[in-house]
Design a protein around this motif. Structure first.
Motif, PDB file in Angstrom:
ATOM      1  N   ILE A 102     -27.435 -21.241   5.882  1.00 29.48           N
ATOM      2  CA  ILE A 102     -26.534 -21.214   7.035  1.00 29.48           C
ATOM      3  C   ILE A 102     -25.460 -22.281   6.871  1.00 29.48           C
ATOM      4  N   SER A 103     -24.416 -22.139   7.659  1.00 31.23           N
ATOM      5  CA  SER A 103     -23.326 -23.113   7.575  1.00 31.23           C
ATOM      6  C   SER A 103     -23.155 -23.834   8.891  1.00 31.23           C
ATOM      7  N   PRO A 104     -22.866 -25.119   8.796  1.00 28.31           N
ATOM      8  CA  PRO A 104     -22.482 -25.829  10.014  1.00 28.31           C
ATOM      9  C   PRO A 104     -21.049 -25.456  10.370  1.00 28.31           C
TER      10      PRO A 104
ATOM     11  N   ASP B  88      -8.697 -24.625   2.571  1.00 28.56           N
ATOM     12  CA  ASP B  88      -8.506 -23.503   1.637  1.00 28.56           C
ATOM     13  C   ASP B  88      -9.586 -23.462   0.564  1.00 28.56           C
ATOM     14  N   THR B  89     -10.031 -24.623   0.130  1.00 26.23           N
ATOM     15  CA  THR B  89     -11.005 -24.704  -0.959  1.00 26.23           C
ATOM     16  C   THR B  89     -12.432 -24.416  -0.496  1.00 26.23           C
ATOM     17  N   TYR B  90     -12.814 -24.958   0.638  1.00 20.66           N
ATOM     18  CA  TYR B  90     -14.221 -24.944   1.025  1.00 20.66           C
ATOM     19  C   TYR B  90     -14.580 -24.125   2.265  1.00 20.66           C
TER      20      TYR B  90
ATOM     21  N   GLU C  18     -16.505 -15.285  12.698  1.00 22.22           N
ATOM     22  CA  GLU C  18     -16.180 -14.343  13.777  1.00 22.22           C
ATOM     23  C   GLU C  18     -15.942 -15.033  15.128  1.00 22.22           C
ATOM     24  N   ASP C  19     -16.428 -16.277  15.280  1.00 23.33           N
ATOM     25  CA  ASP C  19     -16.203 -17.032  16.517  1.00 23.33           C
ATOM     26  C   ASP C  19     -14.969 -17.929  16.446  1.00 23.33           C
TER      27      ASP C  19
ATOM     28  N   VAL D 270     -16.364 -22.640   8.821  1.00 20.79           N
ATOM     29  CA  VAL D 270     -17.684 -22.749   8.198  1.00 20.79           C
ATOM     30  C   VAL D 270     -17.483 -22.713   6.686  1.00 20.79           C
ATOM     31  N   VAL D 271     -18.521 -23.087   5.931  1.00 19.21           N
ATOM     32  CA  VAL D 271     -18.384 -23.056   4.469  1.00 19.21           C
ATOM     33  C   VAL D 271     -18.197 -21.625   3.990  1.00 19.21           C
ATOM     34  N   LYS D 272     -17.471 -21.479   2.902  1.00 18.43           N
ATOM     35  CA  LYS D 272     -17.145 -20.156   2.373  1.00 18.43           C
ATOM     36  C   LYS D 272     -18.362 -19.428   1.825  1.00 18.43           C
ATOM     37  N   ARG D 273     -19.314 -20.189   1.298  1.00 20.31           N
ATOM     38  CA  ARG D 273     -20.441 -19.537   0.623  1.00 20.31           C
ATOM     39  C   ARG D 273     -21.735 -20.290   0.869  1.00 20.31           C
TER      40      ARG D 273
END
Length: 163
Positions: free
Chosen positions: A61-63, A86-88, A93-94, A98-101
């Motif tokens: 999950i992402s913070p 742009d990098t991370y 949807e909210d 959040v982190v990309k991956r």
């Protein structure tokens, strides 16, 4: 780890219905009195669980990265905020960053966080086992119970306390 924690992921998936009922009970007056026990249950759970052995949260999950988090981490990395985003990061949807991956780009192979001292507030507060958020957001708590053994542990201990 203790008997309570053996096969925790499997057991947590099997216990989702009972967790939902438990979390609904926690909305009652008696349940709210139990809230005071959360810090002790949180400490008990983390006396038995080593996050570095799991890192399930960072792997799945992402913070949310709020503006202060973005400013703090991008400065530490020596990046402009726009480049850091742009990098991370991506917008979910909210509308939150959040982190990309997954796993998180800041999670090392040894399960240590490379930005631990600067990590977002969501990471600092996760898994919310010592706060009211644990009861206020039952769907998130139930999801977290299959991601984090500490959430599972606290829920199981609460089941023993609140009958």
């Amino acid at each position: 780890m203790s008997e309570l924690l053996s096969e925790w992921e499997k057991r947590s998936k099997e216990n989702q219905k009972s967790y939902k009922q438990l979390l609904l009970k926690m909305q009652t007056k008696k349940g709210k009195e139990t809230l005071r026990q959360l810090p002790d249950l949180h400490d008990e759970a983390f006396s038995k669980i080593d996050c570095l052995q799991c890192a399930g949260c960072c792997k799945t999950i992402s913070p949310r990265f709020k503006t202060p988090d973005i400013k703090r981490v991008s400065k530490h990395l020596g990046l402009r905020e726009s480049v850091f985003i742009d990098t991370y990061l991506r917008l979910d949807e909210d509308g939150d960053y959040v982190v990309k991956r997954s796993p998180c780009a800041f999670l090392g192979a040894d399960n240590y966080c490379t930005i631990y001292d600067l990590r977002p507030n969501d990471c600092r507060n996760y898994p919310y086992t010592d706060s009211e958020e644990f009861f206020k957001r039952p769907n998130i708590t139930m999801l977290n119970s299959v991601i984090c053994p500490a959430v599972y542990y606290v829920l199981e201990r609460l089941k023993m306390i609140v009958k």
